[in-house]
Write a protein that holds these residues in place. Sequence first.
Motif: not given
Length: 394
Positions: A304-315, A367-380
């Motif tokens: 999942g991390i790899e795919e989000l890095v490759l598609h950071p702008d995908k909603l 409903p956002t781009r990859a950076l925010l949810p990834t950061a949310g999981y990191a904070v959690l």
Amino acid sequence: MKPEEGEPGSVPMIRPPRLHLGREGTASRLELFFDLAYVLVIMQLAIAFVDDLSWAGLAQLTGLFIAIWFSWVGFTLYANRFDTDDLIFRLAKLLATGAIAGCAASAADAVGSTAVPFALSYLASRLILLGLYGRAWRHVPDARPTINVYLVVIGVSSVLWAVSVVTPGDLRYLLWGIAVAVDAIGPALATLRRDKLPLHIEHLPERFALLVILVLGEAVGGGVRGVHESGWAPPGVAVAAIGFVLAAAMWWIYFDIGARGSADELEEAEEESGPDEEAVDERHDLFVYGHLPTTFGVVLAGVGIEELVLHPDKLLPSAYGWLLAGGIGLFLAGVAMILGGTHRSWRAVWPWPLAALPLVPLIALLPTRALLPTAGYAVLLVALAITGTVRSRR
């Protein structure tokens, strides 16, 4: 080959196996070398899934990962009880390492053009383990009731893998699934016996911890591959950096809380009840099986991390976000299973970490781009690491 505790400095190169050697709990260098072959298989499976990000690809990754995981567990439980580190055991373990390397070479298209090489390689590893148990049966009469369980289980599994080599079409993969299911019930059946064998409790947590740290390395590798393939695009680099924090928090949660707490509990139970008592057996089953969702969750999170890095702008929500969410959810559920099982109480995992599980899918729905949810999981996960550390030290 080092002499065993209590033996003279010079020992024969070939020694019959015997139960509980009184050796140290640390893993041997041969076990570390052996684990690398399994990591190669996992890496190839993850790469193949990235190339085929579909339900069929997920099913293939899941099935083959479970098969490889139970193969590793089979050798680990044997070595936990009967590792003599003599010439025969070393050669058998090295041959098994080569067989699993063959699985790695054919894993990417194991459900396809390289199915036969994969099945033959896996079968070879099963037959080696069967031979090791046959040797233990001959030399350790007191262990024969439990060894008989493993001989039957591994024998049936080996026959199914052998038949699958000459079986065409989807029936081949059905035989694989049945064979893996047979292998999966082996450890549980062995502990149901009244005359069961004890496990080397000090050694067991270290072996599973080594596997976890190796798959965590693969999770970090997912972010690294994503950065490389994206050409160091700034949005992808930002996601990868947060993904590294996420993987580091998973490391902290498992090693500083999950592994330490479960290992302490297993050792205390053995000291209080004796190595052959029911209390220890109830704990070690959940400890062993709990590592399946834990390790698989780490692998899914890495993809999942790899795919989000490759598609950071995908909603989001997207398949990539759900992969990361599913991986984190499985990891936390596995840690809860390990801790709850070894403590024999749900109080050990409530509210930490079970209360955090409902938040995992909620973050994936943002409903956002990859950076925010990834950061949310990191904070959690960082919050869970901090909370769990404070809680475990009280």
